[in-house]
Design a protein around this motif. Structure first.
Motif, PDB file in Angstrom:
ATOM      1  N   ILE A   1       0.889  -1.162   0.000  1.00 34.19           N
ATOM      2  CA  ILE A   1       0.000   0.000   0.000  1.00 34.19           C
ATOM      3  C   ILE A   1       0.923   1.208   0.000  1.00 34.19           C
ATOM      4  O   ILE A   1       1.632   1.455   0.968  1.00 34.19           O
ATOM      5  N   GLU A   2       0.917   1.923  -1.090  1.00 31.38           N
ATOM      6  CA  GLU A   2       1.998   2.858  -1.363  1.00 31.38           C
ATOM      7  C   GLU A   2       1.774   4.298  -0.943  1.00 31.38           C
ATOM      8  O   GLU A   2       2.658   5.126  -1.111  1.00 31.38           O
ATOM      9  N   GLN A   3       0.608   4.639  -0.408  1.00 34.48           N
ATOM     10  CA  GLN A   3       0.413   6.019   0.031  1.00 34.48           C
ATOM     11  C   GLN A   3       1.425   6.348   1.128  1.00 34.48           C
ATOM     12  O   GLN A   3       1.700   5.515   1.986  1.00 34.48           O
ATOM     13  N   PRO A   4       1.981   7.560   1.086  1.00 32.53           N
ATOM     14  CA  PRO A   4       2.878   7.984   2.169  1.00 32.53           C
ATOM     15  C   PRO A   4       2.162   7.923   3.515  1.00 32.53           C
ATOM     16  O   PRO A   4       0.955   8.141   3.607  1.00 32.53           O
ATOM     17  N   ARG A   5       2.933   7.639   4.552  1.00 32.41           N
ATOM     18  CA  ARG A   5       2.421   7.480   5.903  1.00 32.41           C
ATOM     19  C   ARG A   5       2.870   8.659   6.758  1.00 32.41           C
ATOM     20  O   ARG A   5       4.063   8.910   6.899  1.00 32.41           O
ATOM     21  N   VAL A   6       1.902   9.373   7.325  1.00 38.35           N
ATOM     22  CA  VAL A   6       2.190  10.536   8.160  1.00 38.35           C
ATOM     23  C   VAL A   6       1.634  10.278   9.556  1.00 38.35           C
ATOM     24  O   VAL A   6       0.457   9.958   9.711  1.00 38.35           O
ATOM     25  N   ALA A   7       2.478  10.388  10.563  1.00 37.35           N
ATOM     26  CA  ALA A   7       2.030  10.266  11.953  1.00 37.35           C
ATOM     27  C   ALA A   7       1.513  11.625  12.404  1.00 37.35           C
ATOM     28  O   ALA A   7       2.200  12.630  12.282  1.00 37.35           O
ATOM     29  N   ALA A   8       0.289  11.655  12.922  1.00 38.77           N
ATOM     30  CA  ALA A   8      -0.316  12.903  13.383  1.00 38.77           C
ATOM     31  C   ALA A   8      -1.288  12.606  14.509  1.00 38.77           C
ATOM     32  O   ALA A   8      -2.000  11.609  14.470  1.00 38.77           O
ATOM     33  N   GLY A   9      -1.319  13.475  15.487  1.00 42.38           N
ATOM     34  CA  GLY A   9      -2.255  13.331  16.594  1.00 42.38           C
ATOM     35  C   GLY A   9      -1.520  13.293  17.911  1.00 42.38           C
ATOM     36  O   GLY A   9      -0.936  12.277  18.268  1.00 42.38           O
ATOM     37  N   GLY A  10      -1.493  14.425  18.595  1.00 35.71           N
ATOM     38  CA  GLY A  10      -0.827  14.503  19.879  1.00 35.71           C
ATOM     39  C   GLY A  10       0.690  14.461  19.789  1.00 35.71           C
ATOM     40  O   GLY A  10       1.370  14.279  20.796  1.00 35.71           O
ATOM     41  N   VAL A  11       1.237  14.644  18.603  1.00 38.18           N
ATOM     42  CA  VAL A  11       2.680  14.534  18.379  1.00 38.18           C
ATOM     43  C   VAL A  11       3.385  15.821  18.799  1.00 38.18           C
ATOM     44  O   VAL A  11       2.979  16.915  18.415  1.00 38.18           O
ATOM     45  N   MET A  12       4.444  15.661  19.562  1.00 39.31           N
ATOM     46  CA  MET A  12       5.278  16.788  19.975  1.00 39.31           C
ATOM     47  C   MET A  12       6.616  16.706  19.234  1.00 39.31           C
ATOM     48  O   MET A  12       6.966  15.663  18.678  1.00 39.31           O
ATOM     49  N   ALA A  13       7.368  17.785  19.263  1.00 41.57           N
ATOM     50  CA  ALA A  13       8.659  17.830  18.562  1.00 41.57           C
ATOM     51  C   ALA A  13       9.570  16.686  18.995  1.00 41.57           C
ATOM     52  O   ALA A  13      10.270  16.089  18.176  1.00 41.57           O
ATOM     53  N   SER A  14       9.528  16.334  20.259  1.00 41.26           N
ATOM     54  CA  SER A  14      10.410  15.279  20.782  1.00 41.26           C
ATOM     55  C   SER A  14      10.040  13.879  20.297  1.00 41.26           C
ATOM     56  O   SER A  14      10.811  12.939  20.473  1.00 41.26           O
ATOM     57  N   ASP A  15       8.888  13.712  19.663  1.00 39.91           N
ATOM     58  CA  ASP A  15       8.434  12.407  19.179  1.00 39.91           C
ATOM     59  C   ASP A  15       8.921  12.068  17.770  1.00 39.91           C
ATOM     60  O   ASP A  15       8.793  10.924  17.331  1.00 39.91           O
ATOM     61  N   ALA A  16       9.449  13.030  17.058  1.00 40.24           N
ATOM     62  CA  ALA A  16       9.738  12.854  15.635  1.00 40.24           C
ATOM     63  C   ALA A  16      10.675  11.699  15.335  1.00 40.24           C
ATOM     64  O   ALA A  16      10.377  10.869  14.469  1.00 40.24           O
ATOM     65  N   ASP A  17      11.798  11.629  16.010  1.00 42.83           N
ATOM     66  CA  ASP A  17      12.774  10.579  15.695  1.00 42.83           C
ATOM     67  C   ASP A  17      12.174   9.190  15.857  1.00 42.83           C
ATOM     68  O   ASP A  17      12.316   8.331  14.992  1.00 42.83           O
ATOM     69  N   ALA A  18      11.507   8.956  16.974  1.00 41.87           N
ATOM     70  CA  ALA A  18      10.921   7.634  17.220  1.00 41.87           C
ATOM     71  C   ALA A  18       9.860   7.298  16.177  1.00 41.87           C
ATOM     72  O   ALA A  18       9.794   6.159  15.694  1.00 41.87           O
ATOM     73  N   LEU A  19       9.046   8.268  15.785  1.00 44.36           N
ATOM     74  CA  LEU A  19       7.999   8.018  14.792  1.00 44.36           C
ATOM     75  C   LEU A  19       8.588   7.767  13.413  1.00 44.36           C
ATOM     76  O   LEU A  19       8.107   6.905  12.669  1.00 44.36           O
ATOM     77  N   MET A  20       9.637   8.471  13.065  1.00 43.02           N
ATOM     78  CA  MET A  20      10.261   8.241  11.760  1.00 43.02           C
ATOM     79  C   MET A  20      10.875   6.847  11.679  1.00 43.02           C
ATOM     80  O   MET A  20      10.907   6.239  10.607  1.00 43.02           O
ATOM     81  N   LYS A  21      11.323   6.301  12.794  1.00 44.94           N
ATOM     82  CA  LYS A  21      11.899   4.955  12.807  1.00 44.94           C
ATOM     83  C   LYS A  21      10.840   3.865  12.642  1.00 44.94           C
ATOM     84  O   LYS A  21      11.178   2.716  12.401  1.00 44.94           O
ATOM     85  N   THR A  22       9.568   4.203  12.755  1.00 42.16           N
ATOM     86  CA  THR A  22       8.502   3.211  12.614  1.00 42.16           C
ATOM     87  C   THR A  22       8.205   2.883  11.159  1.00 42.16           C
ATOM     88  O   THR A  22       7.528   1.903  10.876  1.00 42.16           O
ATOM     89  N   GLY A  23       8.651   3.733  10.255  1.00 44.69           N
ATOM     90  CA  GLY A  23       8.318   3.559   8.845  1.00 44.69           C
ATOM     91  C   GLY A  23       7.461   4.683   8.295  1.00 44.69           C
ATOM     92  O   GLY A  23       7.052   4.655   7.141  1.00 44.69           O
ATOM     93  N   CYS A  24       7.183   5.676   9.127  1.00 39.42           N
ATOM     94  CA  CYS A  24       6.442   6.845   8.648  1.00 39.42           C
ATOM     95  C   CYS A  24       7.320   7.632   7.681  1.00 39.42           C
ATOM     96  O   CYS A  24       8.535   7.659   7.815  1.00 39.42           O
ATOM     97  N   ASN A  25       6.680   8.266   6.725  1.00 43.93           N
ATOM     98  CA  ASN A  25       7.384   9.124   5.780  1.00 43.93           C
ATOM     99  C   ASN A  25       7.506  10.554   6.286  1.00 43.93           C
ATOM    100  O   ASN A  25       8.281  11.334   5.763  1.00 43.93           O
ATOM    101  N   GLY A  26       6.706  10.897   7.279  1.00 41.15           N
ATOM    102  CA  GLY A  26       6.737  12.238   7.841  1.00 41.15           C
ATOM    103  C   GLY A  26       5.857  12.317   9.064  1.00 41.15           C
ATOM    104  O   GLY A  26       5.156  11.360   9.418  1.00 41.15           O
ATOM    105  N   VAL A  27       5.904  13.453   9.715  1.00 43.83           N
ATOM    106  CA  VAL A  27       5.182  13.665  10.955  1.00 43.83           C
ATOM    107  C   VAL A  27       4.469  15.009  10.877  1.00 43.83           C
ATOM    108  O   VAL A  27       5.014  15.978  10.357  1.00 43.83           O
ATOM    109  N   ALA A  28       3.255  15.048  11.418  1.00 45.75           N
ATOM    110  CA  ALA A  28       2.493  16.287  11.503  1.00 45.75           C
ATOM    111  C   ALA A  28       2.299  16.629  12.970  1.00 45.75           C
ATOM    112  O   ALA A  28       2.221  15.746  13.821  1.00 45.75           O
TER     113      ALA A  28
END
Length: 192
Positions: free
Chosen positions: A156-183
């Motif tokens: 399933i090729e749509q880019p994956r964006v993590a969003a919802g309650g995300v703070m600046a300090s969460d970015a690295d961990a979320l990017m390691k999950t396979g997300c393409n970006g963070v909101a």
């Protein structure tokens, strides 16, 4: 610092006016704004868009509304982010907004993700934490990783964006999950 935050979601509950939030994050290099329409009137949404549209055009930033397909069409906004619990269907949004519109959809289960295969959707939003208002899923980092792995395994090729309650300090961990970006609605993510 590598840019991981691709999207800023306005915060209607913040002390700072939405227009000022957007001005600040655009000035810090953000290129994608989603106006959160929850809890505000269509008239107020129109005021916000009227104030920020020239800034977004100047910075060549995407501008989307959350859920309000007809309003997005009426005020010529570039697309929508459809909520997990919303009433709008991606196919309706595409037919109303046209082929060039950007359409994102919240998907927090494998069933909803599997349905993306047949949809003309530009990106998938996975919700790791509860939003500031306490609503939304709380999948956590491990849950996001499982959904990203599922999307990859099912091609399933749509880019994956993590969003919802995300703070600046969460970015690295979320990017390691396979997300393409963070909101985020955390302005510090764009100024850190």
């Amino acid at each position: 610092m590598e840019t991981k935050f691709i999207q800023y979601i306005t915060d209607n509950t913040a002390a700072k006016k939405v227009e000022d939030q957007v001005r600040d994050v655009l000035g810090a290099g953000c290129g994608w704004i989603v106006v959160d329409t929850k809890g505000i009137t269509d008239e107020r949404i129109r005021e916000i868009v009227e104030a920020i549209m020239p800034l977004c055009l100047e910075k060549e930033a995407f501008l989307l509304l959350r859920d309000k397909v007809e309003l997005a069409r009426d005020i010529n906004v570039g697309g929508v982010l459809l909520s997990l619990d919303g009433d709008e269907f991606p196919s309706h949004a595409r037919s109303r907004l046209g082929a060039a519109a950007v359409i994102g959809v919240e998907v927090n289960t494998t069933d909803k993700i599997a349905a993306l295969k047949g949809l003309d959707v530009d990106y998938a939003v996975l919700t790791p934490f509860k939003n500031n208002d306490g609503e939304g899923a709380a999948l956590g980092i491990d849950g996001i990783k499982k959904l990203c792995d599922y999307m990859i395994s099912e091609e399933i090729e749509q880019p994956r964006v993590a969003a919802g309650g995300v703070m600046a300090s969460d970015a690295d961990a979320l990017m390691k999950t396979g997300c393409n970006g963070v909101a985020t609605s955390d302005e510090k993510a764009f100024t850190a």
